[in-house]
Design a protein around this motif. Sequence first.
Motif, PDB file in Angstrom:
ATOM      1  N   GLU A  65       0.844  -1.194   0.000  1.00 38.68           N
ATOM      2  CA  GLU A  65       0.000   0.000   0.000  1.00 38.68           C
ATOM      3  C   GLU A  65       0.876   1.240   0.000  1.00 38.68           C
ATOM      4  OE1 GLU A  65      -3.072   0.040   2.996  1.00 38.68           O
ATOM      5  OE2 GLU A  65      -3.151  -2.139   2.958  1.00 38.68           O
ATOM      6  N   LEU A  66       0.442   2.232  -0.767  1.00 40.89           N
ATOM      7  CA  LEU A  66       1.122   3.511  -0.841  1.00 40.89           C
ATOM      8  C   LEU A  66       0.075   4.600  -0.680  1.00 40.89           C
ATOM      9  CD1 LEU A  66       3.726   5.138  -1.485  1.00 40.89           C
ATOM     10  CD2 LEU A  66       3.027   5.045  -3.884  1.00 40.89           C
ATOM     11  N   ILE A 109     -12.315   9.642  -6.509  1.00 40.85           N
ATOM     12  CA  ILE A 109     -12.199   9.003  -7.819  1.00 40.85           C
ATOM     13  C   ILE A 109     -11.578   7.633  -7.538  1.00 40.85           C
ATOM     14  CG2 ILE A 109     -11.174   9.071 -10.119  1.00 40.85           C
ATOM     15  CD1 ILE A 109     -10.816  12.162  -9.648  1.00 40.85           C
ATOM     16  N   ASP A 110     -12.327   6.566  -7.743  1.00 39.62           N
ATOM     17  CA  ASP A 110     -11.832   5.209  -7.513  1.00 39.62           C
ATOM     18  C   ASP A 110     -11.395   4.596  -8.836  1.00 39.62           C
ATOM     19  OD1 ASP A 110     -12.562   5.511  -4.873  1.00 39.62           O
ATOM     20  OD2 ASP A 110     -14.406   4.363  -5.054  1.00 39.62           O
ATOM     21  N   TRP A 111     -10.346   3.780  -8.784  1.00 40.72           N
ATOM     22  CA  TRP A 111      -9.847   3.126  -9.983  1.00 40.72           C
ATOM     23  C   TRP A 111      -9.329   1.736  -9.637  1.00 40.72           C
ATOM     24  CZ3 TRP A 111      -4.839   1.586  -9.534  1.00 40.72           C
ATOM     25  CH2 TRP A 111      -4.057   2.244  -8.582  1.00 40.72           C
ATOM     26  N   GLY A 160      -7.155   1.678  -6.239  1.00 43.62           N
ATOM     27  CA  GLY A 160      -6.860   2.850  -5.432  1.00 43.62           C
ATOM     28  C   GLY A 160      -7.897   3.927  -5.609  1.00 43.62           C
ATOM     29  N   ARG A 161      -7.550   5.096  -5.092  1.00 45.41           N
ATOM     30  CA  ARG A 161      -8.465   6.230  -5.188  1.00 45.41           C
ATOM     31  C   ARG A 161      -7.728   7.528  -4.918  1.00 45.41           C
ATOM     32  NH1 ARG A 161     -11.681   4.510  -0.270  1.00 45.41           N
ATOM     33  NH2 ARG A 161     -13.112   3.997  -1.943  1.00 45.41           N
ATOM     34  N   THR A 176      -5.399  13.213  -1.210  1.00 45.40           N
ATOM     35  CA  THR A 176      -4.737  11.961  -0.839  1.00 45.40           C
ATOM     36  C   THR A 176      -4.843  10.973  -1.988  1.00 45.40           C
ATOM     37  OG1 THR A 176      -5.350  12.328   1.471  1.00 45.40           O
ATOM     38  CG2 THR A 176      -4.652  10.101   0.873  1.00 45.40           C
ATOM     39  N   PHE A 177      -3.697  10.420  -2.390  1.00 48.48           N
ATOM     40  CA  PHE A 177      -3.647   9.373  -3.395  1.00 48.48           C
ATOM     41  C   PHE A 177      -3.368   8.064  -2.669  1.00 48.48           C
ATOM     42  CE2 PHE A 177      -1.067   6.580  -6.095  1.00 48.48           C
ATOM     43  CZ  PHE A 177      -1.934   6.402  -7.161  1.00 48.48           C
TER      44      PHE A 177
END
Length: 180
Positions: A3-4, A76-78, A88-89, A115-116
Motif C-alpha cells: 500500500e502507498l 475518484i476510484d480506480w 486505489g483512489r 490523498t492518493f
Amino acid sequence: MDELVVSTVVYRPQHEVYDFLIRFPRYAKYSDHLREVLTRPDSERSNTRYGLKFAWWKLTYTVESEVTDTDRPHTIDWRTIRNLSARGRWRLRKIEDDSFPVTAPDTANAATRVTFEAAYDPDSANRGNINLPRFVSFGWVIDRLEPAIRKEAKETVQRVVTDLEGRSRPVELTVEHHSG
C-alpha cells in the motif's frame, strides 16, 4: 498487497482539484516514467478505461486501468484490469478557513487535502509482457522498482500541485508505504 498513500494540501477549491484529477490523459506530463495515457473506449460500460504505458530503466510496460466510481468532488476510484493487480483512489477533503496550515500562502482563499491511495501486488505483473535483459531476474527488477514507485508518486504529486496552483512552492507530503 503493498500500500502507498501520498497526501498533501493544495490551495485551490475542492471542485477545481477534482476536475483537474479526473482528466487522466494529462497525467503523463507529470511523471518521469508514465510515457503515455491512451483512452480505451468501452461500449459495454460507462466507466472510462485507460492504457498506461510506463517506461523505467530498460523496460516498458502497459497497464490497463479503469475508473470504477466517482463521487464529485470527493473521490475518484480506480482499478487495474490487466497486467497488474492494483486498486486505489484519489480522496479530496475541503479544509475549512480556520484549519488552514500555518504555512498557507497569504493569498490562499481555499484549501483541499488531496490523498492518493494505491494497493498493489508487485508479484502480479504479467511477466510474459516484460522482456528482461539477459541475466536479470524479475525479483531484481521488483526490488529496485519499489523505491522508484515511491519516488515517482512524490514527484508526480508535487508537479500536480504546481500546475494546480500556478506556481512552484515547497510541498509538504505525507508518504506511507506498507509492504504486504
